[in-house]
Structures are given as structure tokens and as C-alpha cells.
Design an enzyme around this catalytic site. Structure first.
Site, PDB file in Angstrom:
ATOM      1  N   LYS A 181      42.746 -25.142 -16.726  1.00  0.00           N
ATOM      2  CA  LYS A 181      44.040 -25.838 -16.771  1.00  0.00           C
ATOM      3  C   LYS A 181      45.180 -24.815 -16.753  1.00  0.00           C
ATOM      4  O   LYS A 181      45.312 -24.016 -17.676  1.00  0.00           O
ATOM      5  CB  LYS A 181      44.156 -26.648 -18.068  1.00  0.00           C
ATOM      6  N   GLU A 254      44.067 -14.378 -25.905  1.00  0.00           N
ATOM      7  CA  GLU A 254      45.010 -13.317 -25.521  1.00  0.00           C
ATOM      8  C   GLU A 254      46.397 -13.869 -25.807  1.00  0.00           C
ATOM      9  O   GLU A 254      46.860 -14.766 -25.107  1.00  0.00           O
ATOM     10  CB  GLU A 254      44.857 -12.973 -24.035  1.00  0.00           C
TER      11      GLU A 254
HETATM   12  P1  NAD Z   1      51.912 -21.528 -24.630  1.00  0.00           P
HETATM   13  O1  NAD Z   1      51.052 -21.146 -25.772  1.00  0.00           O
HETATM   14  O2  NAD Z   1      53.050 -22.419 -24.862  1.00  0.00           O
HETATM   15  O3  NAD Z   1      51.058 -22.220 -23.473  1.00  0.00           O
HETATM   16  C1  NAD Z   1      49.913 -21.593 -22.913  1.00  0.00           C
HETATM   17  C2  NAD Z   1      48.990 -22.656 -22.389  1.00  0.00           C
HETATM   18  O4  NAD Z   1      48.491 -23.416 -23.487  1.00  0.00           O
HETATM   19  C3  NAD Z   1      49.624 -23.658 -21.429  1.00  0.00           C
HETATM   20  O5  NAD Z   1      48.707 -23.942 -20.396  1.00  0.00           O
HETATM   21  C4  NAD Z   1      49.837 -24.878 -22.320  1.00  0.00           C
HETATM   22  O6  NAD Z   1      49.860 -26.110 -21.612  1.00  0.00           O
HETATM   23  C5  NAD Z   1      48.613 -24.818 -23.213  1.00  0.00           C
HETATM   24  N1  NAD Z   1      48.746 -25.505 -24.515  1.00  0.00           N
HETATM   25  C6  NAD Z   1      49.875 -25.805 -25.192  1.00  0.00           C
HETATM   26  N2  NAD Z   1      49.575 -26.430 -26.355  1.00  0.00           N
HETATM   27  C7  NAD Z   1      48.229 -26.510 -26.416  1.00  0.00           C
HETATM   28  C8  NAD Z   1      47.300 -27.006 -27.373  1.00  0.00           C
HETATM   29  N3  NAD Z   1      47.709 -27.558 -28.518  1.00  0.00           N
HETATM   30  N4  NAD Z   1      45.988 -26.892 -27.120  1.00  0.00           N
HETATM   31  C9  NAD Z   1      45.552 -26.294 -25.988  1.00  0.00           C
HETATM   32  N5  NAD Z   1      46.373 -25.820 -25.032  1.00  0.00           N
HETATM   33  C10 NAD Z   1      47.695 -25.918 -25.242  1.00  0.00           C
HETATM   34  O7  NAD Z   1      52.357 -20.129 -23.999  1.00  0.00           O
HETATM   35  P2  NAD Z   1      53.298 -19.885 -22.761  1.00  0.00           P
HETATM   36  O8  NAD Z   1      54.696 -20.183 -23.222  1.00  0.00           O
HETATM   37  O9  NAD Z   1      52.760 -20.548 -21.562  1.00  0.00           O
HETATM   38  O10 NAD Z   1      53.135 -18.302 -22.547  1.00  0.00           O
HETATM   39  C11 NAD Z   1      53.912 -17.366 -23.207  1.00  0.00           C
HETATM   40  C12 NAD Z   1      53.118 -16.703 -24.306  1.00  0.00           C
HETATM   41  O11 NAD Z   1      51.902 -16.218 -23.781  1.00  0.00           O
HETATM   42  C13 NAD Z   1      53.825 -15.494 -24.875  1.00  0.00           C
HETATM   43  O12 NAD Z   1      53.715 -15.502 -26.283  1.00  0.00           O
HETATM   44  C14 NAD Z   1      53.051 -14.317 -24.308  1.00  0.00           C
HETATM   45  O13 NAD Z   1      53.142 -13.138 -25.062  1.00  0.00           O
HETATM   46  C15 NAD Z   1      51.685 -14.881 -24.207  1.00  0.00           C
HETATM   47  N6  NAD Z   1      50.890 -14.174 -23.201  1.00  0.00           N
HETATM   48  C16 NAD Z   1      49.877 -13.372 -23.638  1.00  0.00           C
HETATM   49  C17 NAD Z   1      49.137 -12.649 -22.735  1.00  0.00           C
HETATM   50  C18 NAD Z   1      48.020 -11.735 -23.191  1.00  0.00           C
HETATM   51  O14 NAD Z   1      47.202 -11.337 -22.381  1.00  0.00           O
HETATM   52  N7  NAD Z   1      47.939 -11.409 -24.455  1.00  0.00           N
HETATM   53  C19 NAD Z   1      49.405 -12.772 -21.382  1.00  0.00           C
HETATM   54  C20 NAD Z   1      50.433 -13.606 -20.957  1.00  0.00           C
HETATM   55  C21 NAD Z   1      51.163 -14.321 -21.900  1.00  0.00           C
END
Ligand code: NAD
Length: 482
Positions: A181, A254
Site C-alpha cells: 500500500k 523505518e
Molecule cells: P506516515 O507515518 O504518516 O505514513 C506512512 C504510511 O503509513 C502511509 O502509507 C500511510 O497511509 C500509512 N498509515 C498511516 N496511518 C496508519 C496506521 N494507523 N496503520 C498503518 N498504516 C498507516 O508518514 P509519512 O508522512 O508518509 O512519511 C514521513 C515520515 O516518514 C517522516 O517521519 C520520515 O522521517 C519517515 N521516513 C522514514 C524513512 C526511513 O527509512 N527511516 C524513509 C522515509 C520516510
């Protein structure tokens, strides 16, 4: 501000569909995909129902039986074919990536696509080998790496191409099947992968479903899924961990970061400034492993700040489709809103701003200027929080013990970097940083065989390298009597 007056000819057909059990599937329920440079709707994606997810998981479970029995070489060949077709169509993918994510078409989007193809091809060749622990007259003991079953993958919006392929390749080569997803903000490139995968993989091996956060939660709770591979924020990572417990799913997380870069007194500032600028501001700061706190020794602080500001001033923020844009917009309104709030805090607290600092809300796109904050206090929001945008604090320090303590004073532990001519001292400092990756005199170097792991609340487990492959397997010990 580098703002396009006219969008390029539409390259996108508005009929993105999910790949479920080898069939492309649309929906009557659609959600909108926006171009963040204009905030216009560029396409729609299907909003998956629970039944769509059930069908995808059932297909992935069926496909696992035969896919897991193929040899590593056979599975690797499928992945290589997938990479080859993506490569043939890389121009189309790169344009789509810029239109949905915002990053500059001619630089970072091209690099992300090329890296992703390189990753697929490299991962297709990775192997885990069984190990004979004992082999004597009585018996043999062999440790194997058994695939887990169905993996649920959930990806974010900052690197939608690279981060989904980082999951797909190791998952499939180790013998698992997948339901993936993408973020609801950037589903387009990922659904496009589904169109390609349809003609390459056996039905059910690789499924793509699109939808909102609730779909993510259904995936993490699903009893038919054996592992979650998640990239996203630390806050969501905690929810994923909690709901994955229903059937004790394996999890790899991650998550976010608040990386420190430490500039030593003897650093070659002309070498360091451009590297730190691009590391911090590339992708407009929407990078988990970007330096988000730059500590500079007081003896070179002013010199560094002047050079950093001079370098930053030249960079153009704007529509990523324009060839001379250096930094694109913020990918979505939610994140843009968080940055408006962070900028308001910087102004309200009266911190000195060396460059930028004002967001022009009258622009159509989510444009945020490169912003450099001058030595704010350690307890300020801009130092404590991950801004995930083009705003970075410069921080002055006096001693190495002090800067190590301050750099480690965070719940995050993703990456860090140390810069100085005295390599031995720099390595000594680097060894004391509590992070999964530390670079000395280089930054953001990644590789198919190099594990990326978050310490503390930046994650759990690893991606890439042998450690990353092992995350997609269970240890299995086979013993037989002779
Ligand atoms: P997010 O956590 O809001 O969303 C990530 C994904 O999780 C999306 O696909 C979202 O639809 C899904 N999601 C949201 N709520 C959920 C739930 N309750 N259960 C399961 N899935 C759910 O993050 P974002 O805003 O898309 O990305 C930004 C964040 O990601 C930043 O904090 C960044 O540092 C982190 N990030 C980390 C890495 C890494 O490798 N460590 C890489 C890229 C981004």
C-alpha cells in the site's frame, strides 16, 4: 520563486488501478491525486475496500505455495525482468514521479528512478546461504532462511519509487509474496508498477492496493499477513507495532530521524558546505536521513554560516518540471500546514533567521523557501522536532563531549555525520553517536549491500544488506541423523 505559468502536456492517464491476484482492478470509490506544484488534481486512484484487501491477501497466500518453492535464481530472474521493463519506460516514470511528488524532474526524480532500477537489479542477485553448523558421524545440522509468507508493505510519500522497490525486491527474492500500500498522497507511480508487474509475475505474487490510513491499519491487523515492512513516521510506527501484535507479525520499521551533523574546527568548509546543503535541503528536506541539526564549532561558526547562506541563496525553489528548479514544493498540504506552524513558532520565539523564514501562502503550490535558523536554543521546536521541510538550525558548540551529548539528546537515532580533517578524531566522535548509520566526511551514501537501521525511536530491524534480507526470513534449523 520558480513557478511554472503553464503545466506541461498531461502525460497521465486518469485510470490508475490496483493489481490484485494478477488482475487490474478499479473502483467506484476514487480519491484524488494532486500535483503539489499547482495543487490541481492530476489523476485519481481507487480507494480499496476491505473485500479488495481480502482478495489480495488470499491471492498472495495461494501464490506463496509455488513462489516460495522456486529457486533464488528463478525468483531473481523475475525481478530482473521487472527492472528491465521499468528501465525501458523510465522517462514516463520520472515525469510521473515529479508530477505527483514534486521533486525536480531533471535532477532528483531522475536519480531516484535510476537508483531504484539499480536497486532492483542488485537485490535480484542477493542470496542468503544455508550454513552447516555441525556435520559429524551422528548427524548434520543446517541453518536455513525460510520465507515468512505474505508481507504487508506500507510506504510514505517522500521517495515513493525507491522506497517501494526497496521492499518489493528483498521480499520477493527471499520467497515471500506481497501486498503493498503506497501513501495516499503518492499512489501513482506505485500503481503504475502494478501495471508492469501484471505481465511479469505469476498472479498473487505482488499485489498493490491503494487507499487511506485505514487501509494501512487493516493490513497491519490482518491475520493472513505474516510480516509488516513499514516506512513512515515514528508516531504511525508505534500504531503499526501495536496492531501487528494480533498474530505476532514480524515487523521492520523505518521511521523518522533528527540527524546531527557535526562540523569540527578543522573541517574544510568549502568541501563541507555544498555536501551538507544538499543533504539537508535535497528533496526540500523531506528526507528521513537528512541532517536536521547542524552543529558547528564556535571557532568556525560564523564562517560556516556565511558560506552556507551564500550557497543556499543561489538555489531556486519551484515547480519540479522546470529545468532550472533546484528544490520542489512540499509534497502535500498536511505537511505544508505543519511547516506553516513551525515557521510561526520560529517567528513567535524571535529566533534569528539567516535566510528565508516567510512562506508566501498566496502561491498556488506548496512552496517553502530555504530557511536557515541561527543558533536557536536546544529546547526549541526546530531543534527537538523533525521538521521534514527546507528549514535547518545551525548550532554552535565548544567541546566534543558537549556536542556528542547534545547530538544524542533525542529520541531519534537514524543517522549522523562528522566532518573534519582529523579523521581519527572524527571517527572517535562518530563512534559515540547513537544512530544506525554514521558517515565521516561523506553523507547519504547507501547501497544494496549496506544495512540501514534506525536506533531508538527511528526504527526496528534493518533494510538492505544481508541484515535486510534476513528480516524477510525465519531462522530454521534442520537436523538429521545419519
Ligand atoms: P506516515 O507515518 O504518516 O505514513 C506512512 C504510511 O503509513 C502511509 O502509507 C500511510 O497511509 C500509512 N498509515 C498511516 N496511518 C496508519 C496506521 N494507523 N496503520 C498503518 N498504516 C498507516 O508518514 P509519512 O508522512 O508518509 O512519511 C514521513 C515520515 O516518514 C517522516 O517521519 C520520515 O522521517 C519517515 N521516513 C522514514 C524513512 C526511513 O527509512 N527511516 C524513509 C522515509 C520516510
Amino acid at each position: 520563486m520558480n513557478v511554472a505559468t503553464k503545466m506541461p502536456e498531461a502525460v497521465i492517464a486518469d485510470d490508475f488501478r490496483m493489481l490484485i491476484d494478477g488482475e487490474l482492478k478499479g473502483s467506484d470509490n476514487l480519491f484524488e491525486i494532486y500535483n503539489p506544484a499547482t495543487n490541481t488534481v492530476i489523476a485519481h486512484a481507487p480507494d480499496a475496500t476491505r473485500q479488495d484487501l481480502e482478495t489480495a491477501v488470499a491471492a498472495a497466500r495461494r501464490a506463496f505455495k509455488s513462489w516460495s518453492r522456486l529457486s533464488w535464481d528463478e525468483r531473481g530472474d523475475y525481478i530482473t525482468r521487472f527492472a528491465d521493463v521499468i528501465e525501458q519506460r523510465r522517462e514516463e516514470l520520472t515525469t510521473m514521479l515529479t508530477l505527483e511528488q514534486g521533486k525536480p524532474r531533471h535532477t532528483l526524480a531522475t536519480r531516484e528512478v535510476d537508483l531504484a532500477i539499480h536497486w532492483l537489479k542488485g537485490m535480484a542477485k542477493q542470496r542468503l546461504h544455508n550454513e552447516i553448523l555441525e556435520d559429524n558421524e551422528q548427524h548434520t545440522v543446517e541453518v536455513q532462511h525460510a520465507p515468512l509468507g505474505v508481507v504487508g508493505a506500507i510506504t510514505p510519500w517522500n521517495f515513493p519509487v525507491l522506497l517501494s522497490l526497496w521492499k518489493i525486491a528483498p521480499c520477493l527474492v527471499t520467497g515471500n509474496t506481497m501486498v503493498l500500500k503506497p501513501s495516499p498522497y503518492t499512489p501513482m507511480c506505485t500503481l503504475w508498477f502494478g501495471e508492469i508487474a501484471k505481465d511479469i509475475f505469476p498472479p498473487g505474487v505482488l499485489n498493490f492496493v491503494s487507499g487511506g490510513n485505514d487501509l494501512g491499519q487493516w493490513i497491519t491487523e490482518h491475520p493472513g499477513i505474516n510480516k509488516i515492512s513499514f516506512t513512515g513516521s515514528s508516531a504511525t510506527g508505534k500504531k503499526v507495532m501495536a496492531s501487528s501484535s494480533v498474530n505476532l507479525k514480524r515487523i521492520t520499521l523505518e521511521l523518522g530521524g533528527n540527524d546531527a551533523a557535526i562540523v569540527m574546527p578543522d573541517a574544510d568548509l568549502d568541501e563541507v558546505v555544498p555536501q551538507l546543503f544538499w543533504a539537508a535541503f535535497g528533496n526540500s528536506g523531506q528526507w528521513c536521513i537528512a541532517p536536521k541539526r547542524i552543529f558547528i564549532h564556535s571557532s568556525v561558526y560564523r564562517q560556516f554560516a556565511d558560506k552556507f547562506v551564500a550557497f543556499a541563496k543561489e538555489k531556486k525553489v519551484g515547480d519540479g518540471m522546470l529545468p532550472d528548479t533546484d528544490l520542489g514544493p512540499i509534497q502535500n498540504k498536511m505537511q505544508y500546514g505543519k511547516l506553516l506552524d513551525m515557521f510561526a513558532d520560529i517567528r513567535a520565539k524571535g529566533y534569528e533567521v539567516l535566510l528565508g523564514g516567510q512562506i508566501d501562502e498566496s502561491l498556488a503550490g506548496n512552496f517553502v523557501p530555504v530557511t536557515i535558523v541561527d543558533n536557536p536554543p536546544d529546547d526549541s521546536r526546530i531543534v527537538r522536532e523533525e521538521p521534514f521541510g527546507p528549514v535547518v538550525p545551525l548550532l554552535s558548540y565548544e567541546t566534543f563531549d558537549e556536542v556528542i551529548e547534545r547530538a544524542n539528546d533525542t529520541d531519534y537515532g537514524l543517522g549522523g555525520s562528522v566532518w573534519g580533517r582529523d579523521r581519527a578524531k572524527a571517527i572517535e566522535v562518530a563512534n559515540q553517536l547513537e544512530t544506525g548509520t554514521v558517515w565521516v566526511n561523506e553523507i547519504q551514501v547507501h547501497g544494496v549491500t549496506l544495512p540501514l537501521a534506525g536506533h531508538k525511536q527511528s526504527g526496528m530491524g534493518a533494510e538492505n544488506g544481508e541484515e535486510g534480507l534476513c528480516e524477510f526470513t525465519n531462522t530454521k534449523t534442520l537436523m538429521f541423523k545419519k
